[in-house]
Design a protein around this motif. Sequence first.
Motif, mmCIF file in Angstrom:
data_model
loop_
_atom_site.group_PDB
_atom_site.id
_atom_site.type_symbol
_atom_site.label_atom_id
_atom_site.label_comp_id
_atom_site.label_asym_id
_atom_site.label_seq_id
_atom_site.Cartn_x
_atom_site.Cartn_y
_atom_site.Cartn_z
ATOM 1 N N TYR A 485 0.816 -1.212 0.000
ATOM 2 C CA TYR A 485 0.000 0.000 0.000
ATOM 3 C C TYR A 485 0.856 1.272 0.000
ATOM 4 O O TYR A 485 0.528 2.265 0.655
ATOM 5 N N CYS A 486 1.966 1.218 -0.739
ATOM 6 C CA CYS A 486 2.839 2.392 -0.859
ATOM 7 C C CYS A 486 2.537 3.220 -2.104
ATOM 8 O O CYS A 486 2.889 4.402 -2.167
ATOM 9 N N GLU A 487 1.929 2.601 -3.100
ATOM 10 C CA GLU A 487 1.861 3.226 -4.409
ATOM 11 C C GLU A 487 1.110 4.553 -4.396
ATOM 12 O O GLU A 487 1.500 5.511 -5.075
ATOM 13 N N HIS A 488 0.079 4.651 -3.576
ATOM 14 C CA HIS A 488 -0.720 5.877 -3.569
ATOM 15 C C HIS A 488 0.126 7.077 -3.150
ATOM 16 O O HIS A 488 0.150 8.103 -3.856
ATOM 17 N N PHE A 489 0.819 6.962 -2.030
ATOM 18 C CA PHE A 489 1.591 8.126 -1.581
ATOM 19 C C PHE A 489 2.837 8.330 -2.446
ATOM 20 O O PHE A 489 3.305 9.467 -2.610
ATOM 21 N N ILE A 490 3.372 7.248 -3.035
ATOM 22 C CA ILE A 490 4.538 7.407 -3.917
ATOM 23 C C ILE A 490 4.167 8.240 -5.136
ATOM 24 O O ILE A 490 4.922 9.122 -5.560
ATOM 25 N N THR A 492 2.076 10.543 -5.326
ATOM 26 C CA THR A 492 1.841 11.950 -4.978
ATOM 27 C C THR A 492 3.147 12.725 -4.801
ATOM 28 O O THR A 492 3.115 13.961 -4.707
ATOM 29 N N LEU A 493 4.270 12.014 -4.766
ATOM 30 C CA LEU A 493 5.569 12.669 -4.573
ATOM 31 C C LEU A 493 6.162 13.087 -5.912
ATOM 32 O O LEU A 493 5.952 12.408 -6.925
ATOM 33 N N PRO A 494 6.910 14.179 -5.946
ATOM 34 C CA PRO A 494 7.560 14.596 -7.198
ATOM 35 C C PRO A 494 8.531 13.529 -7.691
ATOM 36 O O PRO A 494 9.428 13.110 -6.963
ATOM 37 N N GLY A 504 18.505 10.675 6.503
ATOM 38 C CA GLY A 504 17.630 10.439 7.640
ATOM 39 C C GLY A 504 16.165 10.346 7.261
ATOM 40 O O GLY A 504 15.307 10.280 8.147
ATOM 41 N N ALA A 505 15.856 10.329 5.952
ATOM 42 C CA ALA A 505 14.473 10.248 5.451
ATOM 43 C C ALA A 505 13.593 11.331 6.065
ATOM 44 O O ALA A 505 12.424 11.109 6.383
ATOM 45 N N ALA A 506 14.170 12.536 6.217
ATOM 46 C CA ALA A 506 13.454 13.621 6.880
ATOM 47 C C ALA A 506 12.347 14.217 6.002
ATOM 48 O O ALA A 506 11.481 14.928 6.522
ATOM 49 N N ASN A 507 12.360 13.938 4.686
ATOM 50 C CA ASN A 507 11.374 14.552 3.796
ATOM 51 C C ASN A 507 10.159 13.671 3.530
ATOM 52 O O ASN A 507 9.366 13.954 2.628
ATOM 53 N N ILE A 508 10.012 12.570 4.283
ATOM 54 C CA ILE A 508 8.775 11.784 4.242
ATOM 55 C C ILE A 508 8.358 11.487 5.679
ATOM 56 O O ILE A 508 9.177 11.577 6.612
#
Length: 623
Positions: A485-490, A492-494, A504-508
Amino acid sequence: MHGPGSHMASGEKARDFSGTIRRLVRYLGIYRVGFIAALCLAMASVVFSVVGPKVLGEATNILFYGIQTQSASGEGGIDFAKMGSILTSLLMIYLASSAASGAQNWIMSGITQKVVYRMRGEIAHKISCVPLSYFDGQSISKGDVLSRMTNDVDTLSQSLNQGVTQLITSVTQIVGVAVMMLTISVPLAGLTFVTLPVSAIILGILIKYSQRYFVAQQAELGIVNGRVEEDFSGQGVIQAFNQTDRAITSFDKDNDQLYTSAWKSQFLSGLMQPLMSLVGNMGYVGVVVIGTALAAGGSIQPGDIQSFIQYVRNFTQPIAQLATVSNVLQQMAACAERVFEFLDAPEEDVDILTEAKEPASETLGNVRGAVSFKDVSFGYRTNETVIHDFSVDVAPGQTVAIVGPTGAGKTTLMKLLLRFYDIRSGKLLVDGHDIRKVSRSGLRKNFAMVLQDSWLFEGSIRENIRFGQPSASDAEVESAARYAYCEHFINTLPGGYDFMISEGAANISQGQRQLLTIARAVLANRPILILDEATSNVDTRTEWHIQHAMDRLMAHRTSFVIAHRLSTIRDADLILVLHDGDIVEKGTHDELLAKGGFYANLYQSQFDTVDLQFSPTTEYGRD
């Protein structure tokens, strides 16, 4: 935190200075041809420069006697042809010296950079080989390892490039100049040589007191780096709990210790140059006085005095440089010792069955997923036991949930299963194989896991998911993302799957990080799954999606689920209830609720808001 192994108290000397230097020489053995060539060029450069003043003295004699003859008789004069020949020879000598020095510097720069490249590579490899226990606050901090990989290796490179070459050139220059001075005047040379024992005494005293502070400086630098790394990564927590002042106080304490050791080492090393210059100047004055008397008596020629004065300067200069070189070599030894100390740490890939260190004797291959704990006991330290005679049999394809209060030993069991640690007694079997008889890599290729802390590296989303299976195609990566269930939010990302995750994966969000680590486990497609708080950092709707994806993923796979949210493990084939390292209850969800025991109380505390009190030893501890 900072383990004791990362800290050398201020004032402590290097444990084995000469041994470290010998080991460093062996380490550099593969570059011996380049080293020999560089050292030969360095000595050639010095030899050429040493001959120069003698040749210049001859030119001075021609000039002096030419002027003297012309003044006395009005005839003759300076032999400019001979003077030109001598000066041309002098120019060629100095050009040859410069060329040799430049070639030597080019070779040494290449060698030192190869050494840096090699050492950093070995440290990086070592980090992946040392057991987790090495970083559990018992041996060394991660920040200190970073310091050894950067600061110590850089300092070692600079010291190697400057110190070793300078040592050879200084010694060569001292010997060469001494020979040339003896050929000019034995009395003047003897006067100059008197400065040697004085210089040696000064060097000995300063080296004795400065070495300890150079070692302490490098150790304290590692501690400060560890503190900075720790505070930086925990900045959010520090500010949330309003502990900024406390963090600054702790840093100031470590920084003060670094300042003290650095100040003392630099002060003592700074004393060497002026003291050596003082000794040299005293010899210089003596040579001028006695040389003038000898020249007046006709014992030596004016050009010889001029040459000798140059030689005195060239004699005291390398002695002063040796003082600096001694500091450089001390610092090089201190850095090399710290690097070698880490490289000598025990490696995880040395598979140990018994104290006799028998190697791995069995090949595991692809397993069906049967797991058995038989009377397993374990403790992180010799004087403590976290897991007590733990026994359970898990059939292939079963889903086993492990619950219990913090410190019960849930995560510890999974670390034992993956051989992050070896059990103290009993047996741990996978498909009937004692895991201590198989290699760790062979064991772990059968496991996929999702941890409480979602670790993602700096790179694209596609690369992070593919980490679970490097050979996977883009289509397989995207399929795994849909499964988790990752595809939806992926989308939406540029950039979608090519969106770059920052350090550090600070932008998600935290929930998105969790989903991506689950997609990584889906792609890995291993027969045994470990889900440690896999849905602990996502909202209820996302948890519902993940749970359904996990149900499909766990089908026909042996799965271990560690969770505090008991709603996520109601369909587990077997639930193990741990308390202080022991199984206090086991069974299915319905069976355990019917018993009305520890699990039932724990379950009701989450869904009926019943306050369940645990003792302090139950609430806190190490999983």
